[in-house]
Design a protein around this motif. Structure first.
Motif, PDB file in Angstrom:
ATOM      1  N   GLN A  52       0.828  -1.200   0.000  1.00 58.01           N
ATOM      2  CA  GLN A  52       0.000   0.000   0.000  1.00 58.01           C
ATOM      3  C   GLN A  52       0.865   1.254   0.000  1.00 58.01           C
ATOM      4  N   LEU A  53       1.930   1.248   0.809  1.00 64.15           N
ATOM      5  CA  LEU A  53       2.790   2.428   0.902  1.00 64.15           C
ATOM      6  C   LEU A  53       3.472   2.744  -0.424  1.00 64.15           C
ATOM      7  N   VAL A  54       3.957   1.730  -1.105  1.00 59.02           N
ATOM      8  CA  VAL A  54       4.629   1.950  -2.386  1.00 59.02           C
ATOM      9  C   VAL A  54       3.701   2.657  -3.360  1.00 59.02           C
ATOM     10  N   ARG A  55       2.450   2.296  -3.333  1.00 59.89           N
ATOM     11  CA  ARG A  55       1.476   2.892  -4.242  1.00 59.89           C
ATOM     12  C   ARG A  55       1.163   4.339  -3.879  1.00 59.89           C
ATOM     13  N   GLY A  90      11.540   0.886   5.653  1.00 62.24           N
ATOM     14  CA  GLY A  90      10.299   0.581   4.951  1.00 62.24           C
ATOM     15  C   GLY A  90      10.522   0.290   3.481  1.00 62.24           C
ATOM     16  N   THR A  91       9.830   1.015   2.623  1.00 62.69           N
ATOM     17  CA  THR A  91       9.913   0.797   1.177  1.00 62.69           C
ATOM     18  C   THR A  91      11.044   1.582   0.525  1.00 62.69           C
ATOM     19  N   GLY A  92      11.823   2.308   1.322  1.00 61.86           N
ATOM     20  CA  GLY A  92      12.967   3.044   0.779  1.00 61.86           C
ATOM     21  C   GLY A  92      12.641   4.415   0.224  1.00 61.86           C
ATOM     22  N   PHE A  93      11.453   4.956   0.508  1.00 64.07           N
ATOM     23  CA  PHE A  93      11.068   6.246  -0.049  1.00 64.07           C
ATOM     24  C   PHE A  93      11.971   7.371   0.461  1.00 64.07           C
ATOM     25  N   VAL A  94      12.194   7.431   1.766  1.00 64.88           N
ATOM     26  CA  VAL A  94      13.085   8.454   2.307  1.00 64.88           C
ATOM     27  C   VAL A  94      14.516   8.200   1.853  1.00 64.88           C
ATOM     28  N   LEU A  95      14.938   6.950   1.902  1.00 64.18           N
ATOM     29  CA  LEU A  95      16.316   6.619   1.542  1.00 64.18           C
ATOM     30  C   LEU A  95      16.618   7.003   0.098  1.00 64.18           C
ATOM     31  N   SER A  96      15.626   6.893  -0.779  1.00 58.39           N
ATOM     32  CA  SER A  96      15.857   7.283  -2.171  1.00 58.39           C
ATOM     33  C   SER A  96      16.125   8.779  -2.272  1.00 58.39           C
ATOM     34  N   ASP A 115      10.361  -8.502   3.924  1.00 59.26           N
ATOM     35  CA  ASP A 115       9.495  -8.187   2.789  1.00 59.26           C
ATOM     36  C   ASP A 115       9.662  -6.741   2.344  1.00 59.26           C
ATOM     37  N   GLY A 116       9.865  -5.831   3.284  1.00 58.26           N
ATOM     38  CA  GLY A 116      10.018  -4.431   2.935  1.00 58.26           C
ATOM     39  C   GLY A 116      11.306  -4.141   2.192  1.00 58.26           C
ATOM     40  N   LEU A 117      12.337  -4.916   2.459  1.00 55.14           N
ATOM     41  CA  LEU A 117      13.643  -4.646   1.860  1.00 55.14           C
ATOM     42  C   LEU A 117      13.635  -4.810   0.343  1.00 55.14           C
ATOM     43  N   ALA A 118      12.823  -5.711  -0.170  1.00 58.73           N
ATOM     44  CA  ALA A 118      12.765  -5.892  -1.625  1.00 58.73           C
ATOM     45  C   ALA A 118      12.254  -4.621  -2.302  1.00 58.73           C
ATOM     46  N   PHE A 119      11.243  -3.980  -1.721  1.00 62.53           N
ATOM     47  CA  PHE A 119      10.742  -2.712  -2.263  1.00 62.53           C
ATOM     48  C   PHE A 119      11.823  -1.640  -2.195  1.00 62.53           C
ATOM     49  N   ALA A 120      12.523  -1.577  -1.059  1.00 65.88           N
ATOM     50  CA  ALA A 120      13.546  -0.547  -0.867  1.00 65.88           C
ATOM     51  C   ALA A 120      14.706  -0.742  -1.831  1.00 65.88           C
ATOM     52  N   ALA A 121      15.146  -1.976  -2.009  1.00 67.76           N
ATOM     53  CA  ALA A 121      16.270  -2.247  -2.900  1.00 67.76           C
ATOM     54  C   ALA A 121      15.935  -1.912  -4.347  1.00 67.76           C
ATOM     55  N   ALA A 122      14.669  -2.083  -4.723  1.00 67.17           N
ATOM     56  CA  ALA A 122      14.253  -1.728  -6.086  1.00 67.17           C
ATOM     57  C   ALA A 122      14.297  -0.222  -6.296  1.00 67.17           C
ATOM     58  N   ARG A 123      14.076   0.539  -5.229  1.00 68.11           N
ATOM     59  CA  ARG A 123      14.083   1.999  -5.320  1.00 68.11           C
ATOM     60  C   ARG A 123      15.491   2.572  -5.272  1.00 68.11           C
TER      61      ARG A 123
END
Length: 292
Positions: A52-55, A90-96, A115-123
């Motif tokens: 949900q957060l990624v979206r 989380g999903t890496g939004f801040v880290l990006s 599970d969250g790390l996969a989203f973050a690594a993609a970002r």
């Protein structure tokens, strides 16, 4: 440095494992896991929220405005940043955003849920990621700056976490955190988000000082939207009836308007205004005993 959880010896973080006892962290979903037993069952959050957060994050006024405030604070107070750890990325939004603002810095993201790390690594494909428990951070005197954005309110042992954050920061390094504020704002939204508490300014600042930090600056934010936030929370109803997406799935016109209001608020913070009340609190601190 890494503090080996098996023999307590210190070794350089570049090493894959402890040269003294041979300890190597497990690998879960391709990431080093320092608390593998919690990688899918850690408390304080629901892993299904990541999708949900990624979206929502990229376009939503709240996430974008918080990111812009964070990046401003980093550039102002830590312009020479060379190494950065975000706890609970989380999903890496801040880290990006941090990665773009400091392209030469070493950036590391951690999350209790693999599970969250996969989203973050993609970002953020240039960042290093690991699974860990914020109550048992393996790093010692390692980073220029450690950050946790809306994380510690999920954890019962928040003071243990703050002590761990302090230990991970190099002498003279800094801390940047955000937390939800004012217990009187508690609503079904907090219950749904698995919050343990909302902080008062006095509470979070006293806990930071006890953990070994010196406060550089602190201010509320989401202050100009506080009346609207209070109204929204009063209408939230019971946790059983709460719609978690209602605050985020808004019209583009309203989203733009709220973002513009928060842009004005951020400009005033840049000019030195420290808001006494607001939905959230920003704290900029340094590890005690040395200057940043």
């Amino acid at each position: 440095m890494i503090a080996c959880p098996q023999c307590n010896g210190l070794y350089p973080s570049e090493h894959q494992g402890c040269p003294a006892c041979g300890f190597i962290p497990e690998t879960v979903n391709g990431f080093p896991a320092w608390a593998a037993e919690l990688s899918r069952a850690g408390g304080g959050f629901k892993a299904e929220y990541f999708g949900q957060l990624v979206r929502l994050e990229e376009g939503n006024f709240w996430f974008r405005s918080r990111n812009e405030l964070i990046i401003w604070a980093l550039r102002k107070y830590f312009p020479g940043l060379e190494s950065f750890l975000e706890v609970g990325c989380g999903t890496g939004f801040v880290l990006s955003g941090v990665s773009r603002a400091f392209p030469d810095a070493r950036v590391v993201g951690s999350e209790i849920f693999s599970d969250g790390l996969a989203f973050a690594a993609a970002r953020v494909n240039r960042a290093q990621f690991l699974q860990m428990d914020a109550r048992r951070i393996p790093y010692v005197d390692e980073f220029d700056l450690v950050a946790a954005f809306d994380v510690i309110e999920h954890i019962d042992e928040d003071e243990v976490v703050l002590e761990n954050l302090c230990r991970a920061i190099r002498p003279g390094g800094g801390l940047l955190i955000t937390v939800p504020q004012h217990q009187w704002l508690w609503s079904a939204a907090d219950t749904y988000a698995c919050h343990v508490r909302r902080y008062s300014a006095q509470d979070i600042l006293e806990k930071l000082v006890r953990a070994g930090f010196e406060i550089i600056r602190t201010t509320s934010f989401m202050s100009l939207l506080l009346p609207a936030m209070l109204f929204s929370r009063q209408r939230a109803g019971s946790p059983e009836d709460f719609d978690p997406l209602a605050e985020f799935e808004i019209s583009s016109t309203l989203n733009w308007t709220l973002k513009a209001i928060l842009s004005l608020e951020r400009q005033l913070i840049r000019l030195g205004v420290n808001y006494p009340v607001g939905g959230s609190r920003l704290v900029i601190a340094r590890k005690g005993g040395a200057s940043v």
